[in-house]
Scaffold this motif. Structure first.
Motif, PDB file in Angstrom:
ATOM      1  N   ALA A  86       0.909  -1.127   0.094  1.00  0.00           N
ATOM      2  CA  ALA A  86       0.032   0.070  -0.082  1.00  0.00           C
ATOM      3  C   ALA A  86       0.915   1.220   0.035  1.00  0.00           C
ATOM      4  O   ALA A  86       0.213   2.393  -0.136  1.00  0.00           O
ATOM      5  CB  ALA A  86      -1.045  -0.015   1.103  1.00  0.00           C
ATOM      6  N   ASN A  87       2.142   1.258   0.371  1.00  0.00           N
ATOM      7  CA  ASN A  87       2.942   2.360   0.540  1.00  0.00           C
ATOM      8  C   ASN A  87       3.578   2.824  -1.201  1.00  0.00           C
ATOM      9  O   ASN A  87       4.113   3.752  -1.139  1.00  0.00           O
ATOM     10  CB  ASN A  87       4.137   2.079   1.175  1.00  0.00           C
ATOM     11  N   ASN A 116       2.839   3.564  -5.477  1.00  0.00           N
ATOM     12  CA  ASN A 116       1.672   3.713  -6.301  1.00  0.00           C
ATOM     13  C   ASN A 116       1.406   2.653  -7.454  1.00  0.00           C
ATOM     14  O   ASN A 116       0.268   2.792  -7.759  1.00  0.00           O
ATOM     15  CB  ASN A 116       2.149   5.098  -7.027  1.00  0.00           C
TER      16      ASN A 116
END
Length: 175
Positions: A52-53, A55
């Protein structure tokens, strides 16, 4: 007579089509995956290995990685496990290598701190760091590393530097 010729003709057309498709797959050039620019997303400290960190998925071979969330607060991105190869890394944030193996095949530029506490950081291209603190782990590679600010190689951890690269210190060095 028409009925006897038709099945044979149909079979030979199908065989020719299959052969043409097979040959086109065999003779087609292999197109490597295109490299992408992968950005760190959250305006927060975090771990490299959290999907989730990023793009557009985890950074990988051929990718150019950017760690720059903007804002006044400098964030710490921790590389803690795994083996990752990337093309380049540009950072306006602190990078802490606390485990695993991170290989940067071309330029690594960090205007903030780089900390090597454990694991391996391999630099194979020209790299420029604002500061470097190595308290453990292995700094390796074939590139030229320039540390423009302070460099510290202290602490109680086991540390080493390997490879054919070199390090240029333009600031204070503490051993």
């Amino acid at each position: 007579m028409q009925g006897l010729i038709s099945p044979i003709r149909h079979r030979s057309v199908r065989s020719a089509s299959s052969l043409a498709i097979a040959l086109s797959l065999i003779l087609a050039p292999v197109v490597p995956a295109r490299a992408a620019t992968i950005y760190w997303l959250p305006d927060a400290d975090g771990y490299w290995d959290v999907l989730a960190n990023w793009n557009s998925g985890f950074p990988g071979a051929g990718d150019d990685v950017v760690l720059d969330v903007g804002g006044a607060t400098v964030r710490t991105i921790s590389f803690r496990s795994g083996t990752v190869n990337v093309n380049s890394l540009t950072s306006q944030e602190d990078l802490a290598v606390t485990g695993g193996q991170l290989t940067i095949n071309n330029a690594y530029v960090n205007t903030k701190a780089t900390r090597l506490q454990n694991g391996t950081l391999t630099l194979n291209g020209a790299s420029t760091l604002a500061s470097l603190v190595q308290t453990g782990g292995t700094l390796s590679g074939a590139g030229v590393l320039t540390v423009t600010g302070a460099a510290s190689y202290g602490g109680g951890g086991s540390k080493s530097q390997t490879g054919t690269g070199s390090t240029i210190h333009n600031g204070a060095v503490t051993l």
